[in-house]
Design an enzyme around this catalytic site. Structure first.
Site, PDB file in Angstrom:
ATOM      1  N   SER A 281      12.402  -0.228  -0.536  1.00  0.00           N
ATOM      2  CA  SER A 281      11.293   0.446  -1.224  1.00  0.00           C
ATOM      3  C   SER A 281      11.799   0.990  -2.556  1.00  0.00           C
ATOM      4  O   SER A 281      13.000   1.276  -2.690  1.00  0.00           O
ATOM      5  CB  SER A 281      10.808   1.616  -0.369  1.00  0.00           C
ATOM      6  OG  SER A 281       9.907   2.422  -1.092  1.00  0.00           O
TER       7      SER A 281
ATOM      8  N   TYR B  93      12.668   9.072   4.547  1.00  0.00           N
ATOM      9  CA  TYR B  93      12.304   7.696   4.174  1.00  0.00           C
ATOM     10  C   TYR B  93      13.164   7.223   3.002  1.00  0.00           C
ATOM     11  O   TYR B  93      13.727   6.129   3.028  1.00  0.00           O
ATOM     12  CB  TYR B  93      10.814   7.640   3.827  1.00  0.00           C
ATOM     13  CG  TYR B  93      10.292   6.245   3.545  1.00  0.00           C
ATOM     14  CD1 TYR B  93      10.095   5.336   4.581  1.00  0.00           C
ATOM     15  CD2 TYR B  93       9.993   5.837   2.249  1.00  0.00           C
ATOM     16  CE1 TYR B  93       9.612   4.049   4.320  1.00  0.00           C
ATOM     17  CE2 TYR B  93       9.509   4.570   1.987  1.00  0.00           C
ATOM     18  CZ  TYR B  93       9.317   3.673   3.027  1.00  0.00           C
ATOM     19  OH  TYR B  93       8.848   2.404   2.772  1.00  0.00           O
TER      20      TYR B  93
HETATM   21  N1  LIG Z   1       3.091  -0.369   2.238  1.00  0.00           N
HETATM   22  C1  LIG Z   1       3.837   0.176   1.295  1.00  0.00           C
HETATM   23  O1  LIG Z   1       3.332   0.868   0.380  1.00  0.00           O
HETATM   24  C2  LIG Z   1       5.331  -0.060   1.303  1.00  0.00           C
HETATM   25  C3  LIG Z   1       6.045   0.266   0.115  1.00  0.00           C
HETATM   26  C4  LIG Z   1       7.416   0.070   0.104  1.00  0.00           C
HETATM   27  C5  LIG Z   1       8.065  -0.429   1.218  1.00  0.00           C
HETATM   28  N2  LIG Z   1       7.350  -0.735   2.339  1.00  0.00           N
HETATM   29  C6  LIG Z   1       8.111  -1.246   3.486  1.00  0.00           C
HETATM   30  O2  LIG Z   1       7.569  -2.481   3.889  1.00  0.00           O
HETATM   31  C7  LIG Z   1       7.837  -2.687   5.285  1.00  0.00           C
HETATM   32  C8  LIG Z   1       6.549  -3.126   5.985  1.00  0.00           C
HETATM   33  O3  LIG Z   1       5.614  -2.089   5.847  1.00  0.00           O
HETATM   34  P1  LIG Z   1       4.025  -2.311   5.836  1.00  0.00           P
HETATM   35  O4  LIG Z   1       3.519  -1.453   4.748  1.00  0.00           O
HETATM   36  O5  LIG Z   1       3.705  -3.741   5.908  1.00  0.00           O
HETATM   37  O6  LIG Z   1       3.683  -1.545   7.207  1.00  0.00           O
HETATM   38  P2  LIG Z   1       2.732  -1.825   8.466  1.00  0.00           P
HETATM   39  O7  LIG Z   1       1.481  -2.513   8.045  1.00  0.00           O
HETATM   40  O8  LIG Z   1       2.631  -0.508   9.146  1.00  0.00           O
HETATM   41  O9  LIG Z   1       3.619  -2.805   9.353  1.00  0.00           O
HETATM   42  C9  LIG Z   1       4.799  -2.349   9.975  1.00  0.00           C
HETATM   43  C10 LIG Z   1       5.222  -3.346  11.024  1.00  0.00           C
HETATM   44  O10 LIG Z   1       6.474  -2.906  11.594  1.00  0.00           O
HETATM   45  C11 LIG Z   1       6.351  -2.898  13.024  1.00  0.00           C
HETATM   46  N3  LIG Z   1       7.263  -1.861  13.556  1.00  0.00           N
HETATM   47  C12 LIG Z   1       7.269  -0.543  13.281  1.00  0.00           C
HETATM   48  N4  LIG Z   1       8.240   0.076  13.975  1.00  0.00           N
HETATM   49  C13 LIG Z   1       8.863  -0.898  14.707  1.00  0.00           C
HETATM   50  C14 LIG Z   1       9.928  -0.889  15.644  1.00  0.00           C
HETATM   51  N5  LIG Z   1      10.571   0.249  15.976  1.00  0.00           N
HETATM   52  N6  LIG Z   1      10.314  -2.056  16.203  1.00  0.00           N
HETATM   53  C15 LIG Z   1       9.670  -3.221  15.893  1.00  0.00           C
HETATM   54  N7  LIG Z   1       8.650  -3.286  15.019  1.00  0.00           N
HETATM   55  C16 LIG Z   1       8.247  -2.124  14.443  1.00  0.00           C
HETATM   56  C17 LIG Z   1       4.873  -2.599  13.267  1.00  0.00           C
HETATM   57  O11 LIG Z   1       4.437  -3.038  14.576  1.00  0.00           O
HETATM   58  P3  LIG Z   1       4.545  -2.055  15.879  1.00  0.00           P
HETATM   59  O12 LIG Z   1       4.197  -0.670  15.423  1.00  0.00           O
HETATM   60  O13 LIG Z   1       3.581  -2.667  16.835  1.00  0.00           O
HETATM   61  O14 LIG Z   1       5.950  -2.157  16.371  1.00  0.00           O
HETATM   62  C18 LIG Z   1       4.237  -3.466  12.191  1.00  0.00           C
HETATM   63  O15 LIG Z   1       4.192  -4.828  12.610  1.00  0.00           O
HETATM   64  C19 LIG Z   1       8.397  -1.355   5.804  1.00  0.00           C
HETATM   65  O16 LIG Z   1       9.791  -1.464   5.930  1.00  0.00           O
HETATM   66  C20 LIG Z   1       8.028  -0.370   4.713  1.00  0.00           C
HETATM   67  O17 LIG Z   1       8.920   0.715   4.659  1.00  0.00           O
HETATM   68  C21 LIG Z   1       6.002  -0.563   2.408  1.00  0.00           C
END
Ligand SMILES: NC(=O)c1ccc[n+]([C@@H]2O[C@H](COP(=O)([O-])OP(=O)(O)OC[C@H]3O[C@@H](n4cnc5c(N)ncnc54)[C@H](OP(=O)(O)O)[C@@H]3O)[C@@H](O)[C@H]2O)c1
Length: 261
Positions: free
Chosen positions: A139, A151
């Site tokens: 991130s 985070y």
């Molecule tokens: N969205 C943003 O603004 C943003 C910005 C910068 C970075 N990111 C990063 O991008 C990545 C994806 O985020 P996203 O925004 O796409 O989030 P999201 O829509 O909430 O998806 C997160 C995914 O991770 C899975 N997950 C969470 N905890 C887990 C665990 N302990 N074991 C296995 N699976 C797990 C969730 O499924 P379950 O809960 O069913 O396990 C879900 O499939 C993350 O690393 C996040 O930090 C996001």
């Protein structure tokens, strides 16, 4: 790309789902590791026809036994792994004074220990690919303090994990890179109770948008295209890189007056 086998942690939602969709459309085998089958069902509603084609394996990235079981299943079913996307992550909020130790521990367990556990368990399968790629989803909060201490620290640690592994695993032909998104519209804020309501979430996005030189918040596909590039042979001389994909937010400068558009 030739047809390959990829594992995406957190492939049931948001950025992971967009990466899965893109790889499936190219004809690859895609395995998703995540915990809840409800999110897989939600993915099926949002992307009809995609979630059913994902090889969904249930597990928690922060639990070593789960990672070991996944490695065994992939070994039995596919015998090889060409790419791993350490994407599963949780979002937290809070400063030093407001962060509970349990929140700190959970954030680091999923966002930092998770990639360590999973990459270690899958290393023999990655080695046997004869040229594999690991992409860690970090991130901009790992490069510049954001609104959450735990985070930001988890993602800064993940960036060093990327750089260390690039040197460590390069001799095996395994490339390791990081993609550092800015704010992307996914389920992460609502699923992790960062905003209390959908309206509060939309207000937060609208407020944030003006800080982005490109004047918009990211979509999961904006991030997926960089991830797919880093998984492909098009990027075969890139390793140890920290790639921001952020609509320019890292170069945002309050001293430049806003443009009249
Ligand atoms: N969205 C943003 O603004 C943003 C910005 C910068 C970075 N990111 C990063 O991008 C990545 C994806 O985020 P996203 O925004 O796409 O989030 P999201 O829509 O909430 O998806 C997160 C995914 O991770 C899975 N997950 C969470 N905890 C887990 C665990 N302990 N074991 C296995 N699976 C797990 C969730 O499924 P379950 O809960 O069913 O396990 C879900 O499939 C993350 O690393 C996040 O930090 C996001």
């Amino acid at each position: 790309m030739d047809k390959k086998v990829f594992l995406i942690s957190g492939g049931s939602s948001g950025i992971g789902l967009a990466v899965a969709s893109s790889l499936l459309n190219q004809g690859h085998h895609v395995i998703s590791l995540s915990r809840s089958s409800e999110k897989v069902a939600r993915a099926a509603r949002e992307f009809p026809g995609i979630a059913e084609r994902l090889d969904f394996m249930q597990g928690d990235v922060s639990i070593a036994e789960d990672a070991q079981k996944i490695a065994e299943s992939i070994h039995e079913k596919y015998g090889v792994l060409h790419g791993l996307v350490n994407n599963a992550g949780v979002l937290s909020k809070g400063s030093l004074e407001t962060t509970e130790q349990t929140v700190w521990e959970k954030t680091l367990a999923v966002n930092l220990t998770g990639p360590f556990i999973l990459t270690k368990a899958l290393l023999p399968l990655l080695k046997s690919a004869g040229g594999a790629s690991v992409v860690n989803i970090s991130s901009v909060a790992g490069l510049k303090p954001g609104t959450s201490l735990s985070y930001s620290v988890s993602k800064a640690g993940l960036d060093m994990f990327t750089r260390f592994l690039a040197g460590d695993l390069g001799p095996y032909g395994i490339r390791v890179n990081s993609v550092n998104p800015g704010l992307v519209r996914t389920h992460i804020h609502l699923d992790n109770s960062i905003t209390e309501s959908r309206q509060a979430y939309e207000d937060m996005l609208a407020k944030a948008r003006v800080r982005y030189p490109l004047q918009r918040i990211g979509m999961p596909e904006d991030i997926a295209s960089m991830v797919v590039f880093l998984l492909s042979e098009e990027s075969s001389w890139i390793t140890g890189s920290i790639m921001t994909v952020d609509g320019g937010v890292m170069v945002e400068n309050d001293l430049i007056p806003p443009k009249e558009l």
